[in-house]
Motif scaffolding. Sequence first.
Motif, PDB file in Angstrom:
ATOM      1  N   LEU A 125       0.827  -1.213   0.000  1.00  0.00           N
ATOM      2  CA  LEU A 125       0.000   0.000   0.000  1.00  0.00           C
ATOM      3  C   LEU A 125       0.858   1.259   0.000  1.00  0.00           C
ATOM      4  O   LEU A 125       0.567   2.213  -0.727  1.00  0.00           O
ATOM      5  N   GLU A 126       1.919   1.261   0.791  1.00  0.00           N
ATOM      6  CA  GLU A 126       2.815   2.420   0.851  1.00  0.00           C
ATOM      7  C   GLU A 126       3.442   2.707  -0.510  1.00  0.00           C
ATOM      8  O   GLU A 126       3.526   3.862  -0.950  1.00  0.00           O
ATOM      9  N   LEU A 127       3.903   1.651  -1.179  1.00  0.00           N
ATOM     10  CA  LEU A 127       4.542   1.831  -2.491  1.00  0.00           C
ATOM     11  C   LEU A 127       3.544   2.343  -3.519  1.00  0.00           C
ATOM     12  O   LEU A 127       3.888   3.177  -4.367  1.00  0.00           O
ATOM     13  N   ARG A 128       2.310   1.863  -3.461  1.00  0.00           N
ATOM     14  CA  ARG A 128       1.269   2.330  -4.394  1.00  0.00           C
ATOM     15  C   ARG A 128       0.964   3.807  -4.187  1.00  0.00           C
ATOM     16  O   ARG A 128       0.700   4.529  -5.160  1.00  0.00           O
ATOM     17  N   GLU A 129       0.982   4.235  -2.918  1.00  0.00           N
ATOM     18  CA  GLU A 129       0.720   5.651  -2.627  1.00  0.00           C
ATOM     19  C   GLU A 129       1.887   6.533  -3.049  1.00  0.00           C
ATOM     20  O   GLU A 129       1.692   7.658  -3.502  1.00  0.00           O
ATOM     21  N   ARG A 130       3.089   6.021  -2.914  1.00  0.00           N
ATOM     22  CA  ARG A 130       4.289   6.809  -3.160  1.00  0.00           C
ATOM     23  C   ARG A 130       4.683   6.888  -4.637  1.00  0.00           C
ATOM     24  O   ARG A 130       5.207   7.906  -5.095  1.00  0.00           O
ATOM     25  N   TYR A 131       4.461   5.805  -5.377  1.00  0.00           N
ATOM     26  CA  TYR A 131       4.929   5.738  -6.767  1.00  0.00           C
ATOM     27  C   TYR A 131       3.760   5.495  -7.719  1.00  0.00           C
ATOM     28  O   TYR A 131       3.052   4.499  -7.597  1.00  0.00           O
ATOM     29  N   SER A 145      10.473   5.614 -14.313  1.00  0.00           N
ATOM     30  CA  SER A 145      10.339   6.506 -13.156  1.00  0.00           C
ATOM     31  C   SER A 145      10.962   5.890 -11.903  1.00  0.00           C
ATOM     32  O   SER A 145      11.174   6.584 -10.916  1.00  0.00           O
ATOM     33  N   ILE A 146      11.254   4.590 -11.953  1.00  0.00           N
ATOM     34  CA  ILE A 146      11.867   3.884 -10.837  1.00  0.00           C
ATOM     35  C   ILE A 146      13.193   3.306 -11.332  1.00  0.00           C
ATOM     36  O   ILE A 146      13.228   2.593 -12.337  1.00  0.00           O
ATOM     37  N   GLY A 147      14.257   3.617 -10.641  1.00  0.00           N
ATOM     38  CA  GLY A 147      15.589   3.204 -11.071  1.00  0.00           C
ATOM     39  C   GLY A 147      15.849   1.716 -10.898  1.00  0.00           C
ATOM     40  O   GLY A 147      15.178   1.026 -10.117  1.00  0.00           O
TER      41      GLY A 147
END
Length: 111
Positions: free
Chosen positions: A57-63, A85-87
């Motif tokens: 959930l945190e990753l979905r909110e952040r990226y 957008s993500i390295g």
Amino acid sequence: MTLDNFQAFCLSLPDVTEEFPFGPDTLVYKVKGKMFALAGIDTFESINLKCDPEEALELRERYQAVVPGYHMNKKHWNTVHLDHSIGDTMLRDWIKRSYDLVRASLPKKDR
């Protein structure tokens, strides 16, 4: 991340197998028979990774590139769109976390 880089990194992890259980277009990586990563090989536009539900959930909110797992359990899987957008370093870290999560769930004798 290229398909070749994805394959090489996944296969560099201990006890990993590369399989095609969903047909010739979907590449699946397993540790001791349990899936931790998969991707379409024709376009290689995204990868699915297992994730701790809270972290998912945190990753979905952040990226913006991270969404609930396509054709997967939305609580435990994320789809990461490979839109640059993500390295690569972060992608490798997420793949390793997925691997570690699955490996930790295996019976003690298989870890």
